[in-house]
Write a protein that holds these residues in place. Structure first.
Motif, mmCIF file in Angstrom:
data_model
loop_
_atom_site.group_PDB
_atom_site.id
_atom_site.type_symbol
_atom_site.label_atom_id
_atom_site.label_comp_id
_atom_site.label_asym_id
_atom_site.label_seq_id
_atom_site.Cartn_x
_atom_site.Cartn_y
_atom_site.Cartn_z
ATOM 1 N N LEU A 232 0.817 -1.209 0.000
ATOM 2 C CA LEU A 232 0.000 0.000 0.000
ATOM 3 C C LEU A 232 0.852 1.262 0.000
ATOM 4 N N ARG A 233 2.094 1.155 0.382
ATOM 5 C CA ARG A 233 2.991 2.324 0.431
ATOM 6 C C ARG A 233 3.692 2.485 -0.922
ATOM 7 N N GLY A 234 2.892 2.895 -1.922
ATOM 8 C CA GLY A 234 3.443 3.162 -3.245
ATOM 9 C C GLY A 234 2.975 2.227 -4.328
ATOM 10 N N GLY A 235 2.190 1.204 -3.989
ATOM 11 C CA GLY A 235 1.715 0.241 -4.980
ATOM 12 C C GLY A 235 0.350 0.555 -5.553
ATOM 13 N N GLY A 236 -0.206 1.714 -5.193
ATOM 14 C CA GLY A 236 -1.482 2.128 -5.774
ATOM 15 C C GLY A 236 -2.672 1.443 -5.143
ATOM 16 N N GLY A 237 -3.824 1.587 -5.809
ATOM 17 C CA GLY A 237 -5.089 1.079 -5.280
ATOM 18 C C GLY A 237 -5.405 -0.335 -5.695
ATOM 19 N N ASN A 238 -4.401 -1.175 -5.735
ATOM 20 C CA ASN A 238 -4.565 -2.527 -6.276
ATOM 21 C C ASN A 238 -5.117 -3.553 -5.299
ATOM 22 N N PHE A 239 -5.080 -3.277 -4.006
ATOM 23 C CA PHE A 239 -5.274 -4.347 -3.033
ATOM 24 C C PHE A 239 -6.557 -4.225 -2.218
ATOM 25 N N GLY A 240 -7.317 -3.187 -2.463
ATOM 26 C CA GLY A 240 -8.557 -3.005 -1.723
ATOM 27 C C GLY A 240 -8.942 -1.545 -1.690
ATOM 28 N N ILE A 241 -10.017 -1.255 -0.967
ATOM 29 C CA ILE A 241 -10.485 0.120 -0.820
ATOM 30 C C ILE A 241 -10.092 0.613 0.567
ATOM 31 N N VAL A 242 -9.155 1.536 0.604
ATOM 32 C CA VAL A 242 -8.758 2.117 1.885
ATOM 33 C C VAL A 242 -9.891 3.019 2.369
ATOM 34 N N THR A 243 -10.295 2.841 3.616
ATOM 35 C CA THR A 243 -11.341 3.693 4.190
ATOM 36 C C THR A 243 -10.777 4.750 5.125
ATOM 37 N N SER A 244 -9.572 4.507 5.691
ATOM 38 C CA SER A 244 -8.922 5.552 6.495
ATOM 39 C C SER A 244 -7.432 5.287 6.589
ATOM 40 N N PHE A 245 -6.709 6.381 6.816
ATOM 41 C CA PHE A 245 -5.258 6.366 6.955
ATOM 42 C C PHE A 245 -4.889 6.958 8.311
ATOM 43 N N GLU A 246 -3.847 6.415 8.933
ATOM 44 C CA GLU A 246 -3.272 7.016 10.126
ATOM 45 C C GLU A 246 -1.874 7.501 9.786
ATOM 46 N N PHE A 247 -1.646 8.814 9.985
ATOM 47 C CA PHE A 247 -0.380 9.432 9.612
ATOM 48 C C PHE A 247 0.391 9.917 10.832
ATOM 49 N N ASP A 248 1.717 9.875 10.728
ATOM 50 C CA ASP A 248 2.576 10.627 11.632
ATOM 51 C C ASP A 248 2.532 12.099 11.241
ATOM 52 N N LEU A 249 2.596 12.971 12.245
ATOM 53 C CA LEU A 249 2.641 14.410 12.024
ATOM 54 C C LEU A 249 3.964 14.979 12.525
ATOM 55 N N HIS A 250 4.312 16.154 12.014
ATOM 56 C CA HIS A 250 5.576 16.792 12.364
ATOM 57 C C HIS A 250 5.348 18.276 12.623
#
Length: 468
Positions: free
Chosen positions: A191-209
């Motif tokens: 999922l980190r750079g392979g596009g939308g090939n593996f499913g439908i992402v419903t939410s992301f958790e990100f680090d902030l700076h």
């Protein structure tokens, strides 16, 4: 609609099971719902399911399994290839799932998949925090992240996908899974750079700076008569600039009547855009050399709100204009490459078009090549070839210009591309295999595990591995 026959009771069942609207041809909302950012895209889906949450997404995926309809997934609808909509199929539309929740203590954010970068910046900047996002605030979080994510903070904090902590996803079988470094780690890699090939992402958790609320910025434009000299100086500048500085350069007419005098507004120009992710005073000093390459035609550099800088290009990319973009990761910015960049910018059919060079390196290279699927970490620069125009009668000329430019510029590249600037997915298989190289087999095996029937095909597609 031709080619698709659905019993009314099936549609009514989907409508009854979903909290969001299910839109059909003939409904008052249909034409607005099927429209995407790129005005070249004019597709007519059989149904559009405007999901309100994960339950709606699961039900819509199950519906695809029951009916064998083609499936498109819409986040922000900003992908230049127009893959957020399809003919005669079902669009799973996440654009109303826009919630952003910030934990300022942990410096993380949970972002639903329909959010744009403007939504994220609005919430995170309330705490003086940010995660690397796009360079146009209307861009959707989902597509940009899954394709890697190259934004204004990349040299200091890496790609958008480098800042992922976890992802929630609905698979082709309608199963809900979470992927992170600790859970379903191989899926998380893809999922980190392979596009939308593996499913439908419903939410992301990100680090902030810590970023902002004010940042030092550079936006300076010169006559293209000095383009070659400016690019050579730029090459030397980025070799020694601190990681806090992230820049890109564009060659094109850029006919802004507010910025330029009448005698130069329609001339070819070169512009440098960048920001510094640290102390504004130090940032202004670090960016100063970019403003001294030649005599500027315009210089609007200075310290400004980070949210304003994130929106500085928005007006240049309005909804409904025609767009056709391609890309190449460059081996370097040689004198020969610089000459050809100037040549192709001068040959562009549209004054709204630019040939762009994005600085890479910095924190992007801190992540190992095996730690994520993203394929461009080896490259010092990204070439973006952006045809932007208004007249539909100019479609063929602009598409041909981009393709000819890319064909010529391959001499300075290994042929790998940035998934978020893909053209219209021509030669998909060859491009994907070239881009990912030896990692393609791993992506293909992952695809076979999570989407063996290639339900999620309308994207920069990885074919599932077979036993043959």
């Amino acid at each position: 609609m031709a080619g698709v026959s659905l019993a009314d009771e099936r549609i009514e069942s989907l409508r009854a099971d979903c909290s969001g609207a299910v839109i059909e041809p003939g409904d008052p909302a249909y034409d607005d719902a099927r429209a995407v950012w790129n005005g070249m895209i004019d597709k007519r889906p059989r149904l559009i399911a405007r999901c309100q949450g994960v339950a709606d997404v699961i039900r819509a995926v199950d519906f695809v399994g029951e009916t064998d309809l083609p499936l498109a997934v819409r986040g922000g609808g900003h992908n230049v290839a127009g893959t957020a909509v399809c003919d005669d199929g079902l669009v799973i539309d996440l654009s109303e799932m826009t919630a952003v929740s910030v934990d300022p203590e942990e410096q993380t954010a949970r972002v639903q998949a329909g959010a744009t970068w403007a939504d994220v910046d609005h919430e995170t900047q309330a705490f003086g925090l940010a995660t690397p996002g796009g360079v146009v605030s209307d861009t959707g979080v989902a597509g940009l992240t899954l394709g890697g994510g190259i934004g204004h903070l990349r040299c200091k904090y890496g790609l958008t996908c480098d800042n992922l902590r976890s992802v929630d996803l609905v698979t082709a079988e309608g199963e809900f899974v979470t992927a992170s470094a600790e859970e379903n780690a191989d899926l998380f890699w893809g999922l980190r750079g392979g596009g939308g090939n593996f499913g439908i992402v419903t939410s992301f958790e990100f680090d902030l700076h810590p970023v902002g609320p004010a940042v030092a910025t550079c936006f300076v434009l010169y006559s293209a008569e000095s383009a070659e000299s400016c690019l050579r100086q730029y090459r030397e500048y980025v070799a020694d600039s601190p990681d806090e500085v992230t820049t890109l350069t564009s060659v094109g007419v850029m006919p802004d009547e507010e910025l330029f005098d009448e005698d130069v507004v329609d001339d070819l120009k070169i512009g440098f855009l960048g920001c510094h992710a640290g102390d504004p005073d130090a940032g202004e000093r670090a960016l100063a050399p970019l403003r001294e390459f030649a005599e500027p035609l315009a210089d609007v550099s200075g310290t400004m709100a980070y949210t304003d800088f994130q929106q500085i290009l928005d007006e240049d990319y309005p909804d409904g204009m025609h767009y056709y973009w391609k890309s190449l990761f460059l081996d370097g910015l040689t004198d020969s490459a610089i000459d050809r960049i100037r040549y192709w910018a001068d040959a562009a059919p549209s004054p709204l078009t630019t040939v762009d060079v994005w600085e890479l390196g910095g924190a992007i290279t801190d992540v190992g090549l095996e730690e994520s699927a993203f394929a461009g970490r080896h490259a010092p620069f990204l070439l973006g070839v952006e045809a932007n125009w208004e007249d539909p009668e100019m479609d063929e000329d602009n598409v041909e210009w981009v393709q000819d430019c890319i064909a010529d510029m391959r001499q300075f590249s290994d042929g790998s591309v940035y998934l978020n600037f893909p053209g219209f997915l021509e030669d998909n298989d060859e491009v994907m295999e070239t881009t990912f190289g030896s990692a393609y087999a791993r992506l293909s095996a992952l695809k076979a595990e999570y989407d063996p029937e290639n339900v999620f095909e309308l994207n920069q597609n990885v074919k599932p591995a077979t036993d043959e």
